[in-house]
Scaffold this motif. Sequence first.
Motif, PDB file in Angstrom:
ATOM      1  N   GLY A   8       0.320  10.049  -5.660  1.00 62.47           N
ATOM      2  CA  GLY A   8       0.320   9.632  -6.998  1.00 62.47           C
ATOM      3  C   GLY A   8      -0.229   8.153  -7.198  1.00 62.47           C
ATOM      4  O   GLY A   8      -0.467   7.425  -6.091  1.00 62.47           O
ATOM      5  N   THR A   9      -0.389   7.807  -8.486  1.00 60.47           N
ATOM      6  CA  THR A   9      -0.880   6.521  -8.764  1.00 60.47           C
ATOM      7  C   THR A   9      -0.182   5.485  -8.059  1.00 60.47           C
ATOM      8  O   THR A   9      -0.554   4.435  -7.454  1.00 60.47           O
ATOM      9  CB  THR A   9      -1.163   6.217 -10.366  1.00 60.47           C
ATOM     10  OG1 THR A   9      -1.989   7.410 -10.662  1.00 60.47           O
ATOM     11  CG2 THR A   9      -1.901   4.805 -10.622  1.00 60.47           C
ATOM     12  N   VAL A  10       1.315   5.388  -8.525  1.00 56.01           N
ATOM     13  CA  VAL A  10       2.117   4.290  -7.828  1.00 56.01           C
ATOM     14  C   VAL A  10       2.259   4.292  -6.603  1.00 56.01           C
ATOM     15  O   VAL A  10       2.151   3.191  -5.729  1.00 56.01           O
ATOM     16  CB  VAL A  10       3.508   4.488  -8.529  1.00 56.01           C
ATOM     17  CG1 VAL A  10       4.481   3.416  -7.781  1.00 56.01           C
ATOM     18  CG2 VAL A  10       3.704   4.146 -10.258  1.00 56.01           C
ATOM     19  N   ASP A  11       2.304   5.539  -5.875  1.00 52.18           N
ATOM     20  CA  ASP A  11       2.152   5.447  -4.441  1.00 52.18           C
ATOM     21  C   ASP A  11       1.106   4.969  -3.913  1.00 52.18           C
ATOM     22  O   ASP A  11       0.915   4.195  -2.818  1.00 52.18           O
ATOM     23  CB  ASP A  11       2.112   6.944  -3.885  1.00 52.18           C
ATOM     24  CG  ASP A  11       2.569   7.258  -2.522  1.00 52.18           C
ATOM     25  OD1 ASP A  11       2.727   6.260  -1.789  1.00 52.18           O
ATOM     26  OD2 ASP A  11       2.704   8.361  -2.167  1.00 52.18           O
ATOM     27  N   ARG A  12      -0.328   5.254  -4.567  1.00 48.81           N
ATOM     28  CA  ARG A  12      -1.435   4.723  -4.080  1.00 48.81           C
ATOM     29  C   ARG A  12      -1.707   3.236  -4.258  1.00 48.81           C
ATOM     30  O   ARG A  12      -2.038   2.440  -3.076  1.00 48.81           O
ATOM     31  CB  ARG A  12      -2.719   5.136  -4.929  1.00 48.81           C
ATOM     32  CG  ARG A  12      -2.975   6.567  -4.845  1.00 48.81           C
ATOM     33  CD  ARG A  12      -4.087   7.034  -5.675  1.00 48.81           C
ATOM     34  NE  ARG A  12      -5.416   6.542  -5.322  1.00 48.81           N
ATOM     35  CZ  ARG A  12      -6.471   6.394  -6.166  1.00 48.81           C
ATOM     36  NH1 ARG A  12      -6.532   6.961  -7.301  1.00 48.81           N
ATOM     37  NH2 ARG A  12      -7.605   5.900  -5.489  1.00 48.81           N
ATOM     38  N   ILE A  13      -1.037   2.504  -5.062  1.00 50.24           N
ATOM     39  CA  ILE A  13      -0.951   1.049  -5.367  1.00 50.24           C
ATOM     40  C   ILE A  13       0.135   0.606  -4.153  1.00 50.24           C
ATOM     41  O   ILE A  13      -0.708  -0.328  -3.579  1.00 50.24           O
ATOM     42  CB  ILE A  13      -0.479   0.840  -6.647  1.00 50.24           C
ATOM     43  CG1 ILE A  13      -1.253   1.086  -7.749  1.00 50.24           C
ATOM     44  CG2 ILE A  13      -0.151  -0.704  -6.716  1.00 50.24           C
ATOM     45  CD1 ILE A  13      -0.828   1.143  -9.338  1.00 50.24           C
ATOM     46  N   LEU A  14       1.033   1.206  -4.035  1.00 50.99           N
ATOM     47  CA  LEU A  14       2.102   0.459  -2.751  1.00 50.99           C
ATOM     48  C   LEU A  14       1.207   0.691  -1.602  1.00 50.99           C
ATOM     49  O   LEU A  14       1.571  -0.151  -0.677  1.00 50.99           O
ATOM     50  CB  LEU A  14       3.413   1.661  -2.927  1.00 50.99           C
ATOM     51  CG  LEU A  14       4.223   1.089  -3.996  1.00 50.99           C
ATOM     52  CD1 LEU A  14       5.293   2.136  -4.046  1.00 50.99           C
ATOM     53  CD2 LEU A  14       4.616  -0.168  -4.028  1.00 50.99           C
ATOM     54  N   ARG A  15       0.804   1.843  -1.213  1.00 47.09           N
ATOM     55  CA  ARG A  15      -0.148   2.160   0.068  1.00 47.09           C
ATOM     56  C   ARG A  15      -1.197   1.071   0.342  1.00 47.09           C
ATOM     57  O   ARG A  15      -1.339   0.575   1.321  1.00 47.09           O
ATOM     58  CB  ARG A  15      -0.456   3.567   0.129  1.00 47.09           C
ATOM     59  CG  ARG A  15       0.287   4.526   0.205  1.00 47.09           C
ATOM     60  CD  ARG A  15      -0.298   6.063   0.184  1.00 47.09           C
ATOM     61  NE  ARG A  15       0.656   7.061   0.115  1.00 47.09           N
ATOM     62  CZ  ARG A  15       0.915   7.748   1.566  1.00 47.09           C
ATOM     63  NH1 ARG A  15       0.247   7.330   2.656  1.00 47.09           N
ATOM     64  NH2 ARG A  15       1.799   8.492   1.646  1.00 47.09           N
ATOM     65  N   ILE A  16      -1.849   0.851  -0.907  1.00 47.25           N
ATOM     66  CA  ILE A  16      -2.960  -0.299  -0.537  1.00 47.25           C
ATOM     67  C   ILE A  16      -2.518  -1.456  -0.414  1.00 47.25           C
ATOM     68  O   ILE A  16      -2.998  -2.305   0.399  1.00 47.25           O
ATOM     69  CB  ILE A  16      -3.726  -0.224  -1.714  1.00 47.25           C
ATOM     70  CG1 ILE A  16      -4.729   1.183  -2.000  1.00 47.25           C
ATOM     71  CG2 ILE A  16      -4.588  -1.381  -1.878  1.00 47.25           C
ATOM     72  CD1 ILE A  16      -5.357   1.257  -3.149  1.00 47.25           C
ATOM     73  N   ALA A  17      -1.183  -1.841  -0.935  1.00 49.06           N
ATOM     74  CA  ALA A  17      -0.870  -3.257  -1.034  1.00 49.06           C
ATOM     75  C   ALA A  17      -0.237  -3.470   0.368  1.00 49.06           C
ATOM     76  O   ALA A  17      -0.458  -4.351   1.227  1.00 49.06           O
ATOM     77  CB  ALA A  17       0.271  -3.620  -1.892  1.00 49.06           C
ATOM     78  N   LEU A  18       0.770  -2.593   0.849  1.00 43.92           N
ATOM     79  CA  LEU A  18       1.393  -2.512   2.259  1.00 43.92           C
ATOM     80  C   LEU A  18       0.290  -2.323   3.299  1.00 43.92           C
ATOM     81  O   LEU A  18       0.506  -3.034   4.262  1.00 43.92           O
ATOM     82  CB  LEU A  18       2.239  -1.204   2.262  1.00 43.92           C
ATOM     83  CG  LEU A  18       3.290  -1.158   3.628  1.00 43.92           C
ATOM     84  CD1 LEU A  18       3.867  -2.580   3.852  1.00 43.92           C
ATOM     85  CD2 LEU A  18       4.110  -0.057   3.640  1.00 43.92           C
ATOM     86  N   GLY A  19      -0.716  -1.507   2.917  1.00 42.24           N
ATOM     87  CA  GLY A  19      -1.674  -1.365   3.987  1.00 42.24           C
ATOM     88  C   GLY A  19      -2.527  -2.787   4.249  1.00 42.24           C
ATOM     89  O   GLY A  19      -2.878  -2.770   5.431  1.00 42.24           O
ATOM     90  N   ALA A  20      -2.870  -3.297   3.294  1.00 40.12           N
ATOM     91  CA  ALA A  20      -3.546  -4.640   3.353  1.00 40.12           C
ATOM     92  C   ALA A  20      -2.602  -5.607   4.184  1.00 40.12           C
ATOM     93  O   ALA A  20      -3.179  -6.310   4.902  1.00 40.12           O
ATOM     94  CB  ALA A  20      -3.770  -5.085   2.127  1.00 40.12           C
ATOM     95  N   LEU A  21      -1.484  -5.695   3.655  1.00 39.82           N
ATOM     96  CA  LEU A  21      -0.463  -6.466   4.503  1.00 39.82           C
ATOM     97  C   LEU A  21      -0.461  -6.046   5.833  1.00 39.82           C
ATOM     98  O   LEU A  21      -0.677  -6.991   6.759  1.00 39.82           O
ATOM     99  CB  LEU A  21       0.804  -6.540   3.951  1.00 39.82           C
ATOM    100  CG  LEU A  21       1.891  -7.223   4.439  1.00 39.82           C
ATOM    101  CD1 LEU A  21       1.571  -8.755   4.171  1.00 39.82           C
ATOM    102  CD2 LEU A  21       3.367  -6.808   4.038  1.00 39.82           C
ATOM    103  N   LEU A  22      -0.246  -5.181   6.295  1.00 37.65           N
ATOM    104  CA  LEU A  22      -0.141  -4.594   7.846  1.00 37.65           C
ATOM    105  C   LEU A  22      -1.766  -4.777   8.560  1.00 37.65           C
ATOM    106  O   LEU A  22      -1.702  -5.140   9.466  1.00 37.65           O
ATOM    107  CB  LEU A  22       0.197  -3.055   7.806  1.00 37.65           C
ATOM    108  CG  LEU A  22       1.501  -2.734   7.512  1.00 37.65           C
ATOM    109  CD1 LEU A  22       1.558  -1.315   7.769  1.00 37.65           C
ATOM    110  CD2 LEU A  22       2.644  -3.503   8.324  1.00 37.65           C
TER     111      LEU A  22
END
Length: 72
Positions: A8-22
């Motif tokens: 979903g949308t919220v999950d996508r936003i969190l994945r992109i943010a955490l992915g970029a951080l990692l």
Amino acid sequence: MFRQANVGTVDRILRIALGALLINLPFTTSFDLWASDILDYATPIVGVVLVLTAIVRFCPLYRLVGASTCHS
């Protein structure tokens, strides 16, 4: 190309943010934790997987456990 969307949308936003951080973490920090070659390479790989699953809106792990964060 991919199966039915299960991210979903919220999950996508969190994945992109955490992915970029990692992806950037081993290159921007000097923690002793990154002295390990396994973590030095694995952390960006996990970040790339998170970003890719956010882009395609499909997570194979969600499919295995029958989960979905999509509301449709």
